[in-house]
Design an enzyme around this catalytic site. Sequence first.
Site, mmCIF file in Angstrom:
data_model
loop_
_atom_site.group_PDB
_atom_site.id
_atom_site.type_symbol
_atom_site.label_atom_id
_atom_site.label_comp_id
_atom_site.label_asym_id
_atom_site.label_seq_id
_atom_site.Cartn_x
_atom_site.Cartn_y
_atom_site.Cartn_z
ATOM 1 N N GLU A 1 48.362 46.840 -7.776
ATOM 2 C CA GLU A 1 47.766 45.494 -7.795
ATOM 3 C C GLU A 1 48.638 44.477 -8.552
ATOM 4 O OE1 GLU A 1 43.890 46.489 -9.244
ATOM 5 O OE2 GLU A 1 43.352 47.429 -7.344
ATOM 6 N N ASP B 1 43.103 44.117 -0.373
ATOM 7 C CA ASP B 1 42.780 44.357 -1.785
ATOM 8 C C ASP B 1 41.419 45.060 -1.771
ATOM 9 O OD1 ASP B 1 41.951 44.296 -4.415
ATOM 10 O OD2 ASP B 1 41.867 42.099 -4.566
ATOM 11 N N LYS C 1 34.999 52.483 -6.133
ATOM 12 C CA LYS C 1 36.419 52.656 -6.489
ATOM 13 C C LYS C 1 36.576 53.537 -7.734
ATOM 14 C CE LYS C 1 40.441 49.692 -7.237
ATOM 15 N NZ LYS C 1 40.874 48.288 -7.147
ATOM 16 N N ASP D 1 44.551 40.975 -15.661
ATOM 17 C CA ASP D 1 43.588 41.098 -14.562
ATOM 18 C C ASP D 1 42.221 41.510 -15.111
ATOM 19 O OD1 ASP D 1 42.075 41.819 -12.378
ATOM 20 O OD2 ASP D 1 43.632 43.013 -11.410
#
Length: 578
Positions: free
Chosen positions: A148, A10, A71, A172
């Site tokens: 994800e 992850d 990211k 999330d």
Amino acid sequence: MNTPPIIGIDLGTTNSEVAFVHETRPEILRDGDDGILPSCVGVDDDGRLIVGTTARNQAVAYPERTVLSVKREMGKEKEIPLAEKRYTPQEISALILKELKEKAEKIMGRGVGHAVITVPAYFTDAQRQATKEAGAIAGLEVVRIINEPTAAALAYEGSHAGDERRTILVYDLGGGTFDVSIVQIEDRVVEVLASTGDNRLGGDDFDERIIQWLVRELKQQHHLDVTENRAVMARLKSCAEKAKVELSQAATTRIEADHIAEDIHLSVALTREAFEGMIREEIDRTMQSVTKALQDAGITPGDIDRILLVGGSSRIPMISNMLKDKLKIDPSKEIDPDLCVALGAGIQAAREMGIDTSGVLIDITPYTFGTSAAEFNDEGLDPHVFVPLIKRNTKLPVSHTETFYTMVDNQDLALIQVFQGEESNALDNILIGSYRFDLSNSEAGSMITLKYDLDLNGILKLEAVEKETGRTLNAVIDNVFACEDPDRVRTSQEKINGFSSMGAAAKPGKAHSGEDTIPPDITDTLTLAREKLDVASKEDQDEIIDLMEEITDAVEDKNFEKARIICDELEDLLFYID
Ligand code: AMP
């Protein structure tokens, strides 16, 4: 195993983790740490590249030589300055991946050259390609990129994939990003039906709200402006985050920081309610995204079979409550929201290696388990105070004992009830077991200890002991983590091995006698009512509770005559309930 190992990664905005399937279970690889690597790269005083916690720790002091949240830059044609050099986002991400690869190699004792890496569902082709390139630079062939929310669904559903179709909402909320996705899983195939969110919303914003409040408090209380002082602002940030995390467990917390200025110490209380007020607007926005995701997927709230919480900020209780209100189901919390995506990546990696997995080991309790006791408080007798014995998020296996006291002289029975939930009124929680414990007619204030043992498989063992006589009640409830569906638990084997006495279990530390004592006939009626409550119809339940409250009020006023009249009415009602 001759197949080359494939690890699951992850690669998160704030934190990254690596997982691998050991035998058949995916596990987070931990090198004496918690398995969480801050996604942070820096250059130290000696000009060396550093990755993870050390880099994060210097971020406030040396922002010019630290890179956070790379990211967000993936897929962009840009260069990121770091100390004297410039790097592409792929190169920075590769340093994080390399750290995870080396950690995996150290723990597994062999070379690792392949990985499954997760990305947000909204990532474009360019962003996915950049992630693969980062893998290649780190020496990892990326055998598959998965979404994800898909990974989160695999972590929860991977072991029983192949069952009927399941529709899952994945909420999330991390440190700096928010996504909500609708995922469908059927015959081992996982499909993301819709995904939406805000990639600039998360826990950092909530910390910022608290920081701004602290800044205002310092101005008001001490006429001190700290906004230009980097070191103080860094301290406030860490205090704010700590308080925020504490408020996920407690109703109130105190924020303390000595020597903010020469002789100025910060000490303020923050309640969960006030904190919720600070972040309500943001959380409301996430709920609007939930509505949008449902619309985009062309489904209604009733179509959702499960809600999964992912990301550290999803632990904020207000979020579960709002999701439950909106979708009418309890969010699943069995798997650590920080590790869920990596564990799912680990499952996918195992599949790529041709290994069948047996699901994630649940090693924290997602629910609080407790009992009901009567307690006198400022407002009189409260017959249904929820007393938690095992708190949610406690590491398993766990064992805890509480002490209770009988309420009246000659009490010959205690009703020992097991509830799951967080509400202070036991009756607002889910009843998962109820046992009669015969007591020895001892005097008020006799001690009963109640012990709960909860193991990794969700087996809850209960032991009540009347101290004076050693009489013991033992019971076992299987499958207590299946509490989303209380009926499932209630009908699971409840093995009562041997039981003896109990009475209207009193509140720990409080024996009641003298003028507080309730006449036994009234207590008996209340006990009987509690026993019958969970088999009564909803309508009868409401009426029983009303009458019990009226009795309690009358007892509080010491008007036992009135209490007895209402008891008669209650007994009439109870007579017809089997
Ligand atoms: P993630 O990006 O998923 O690693 O999430 C990190 C964010 O979750 C940070 O902002 C943390 O402060 C926040 N967080 C972690 N634990 C909790 C908690 N118990 N309550 C509220 N926020 C939390």
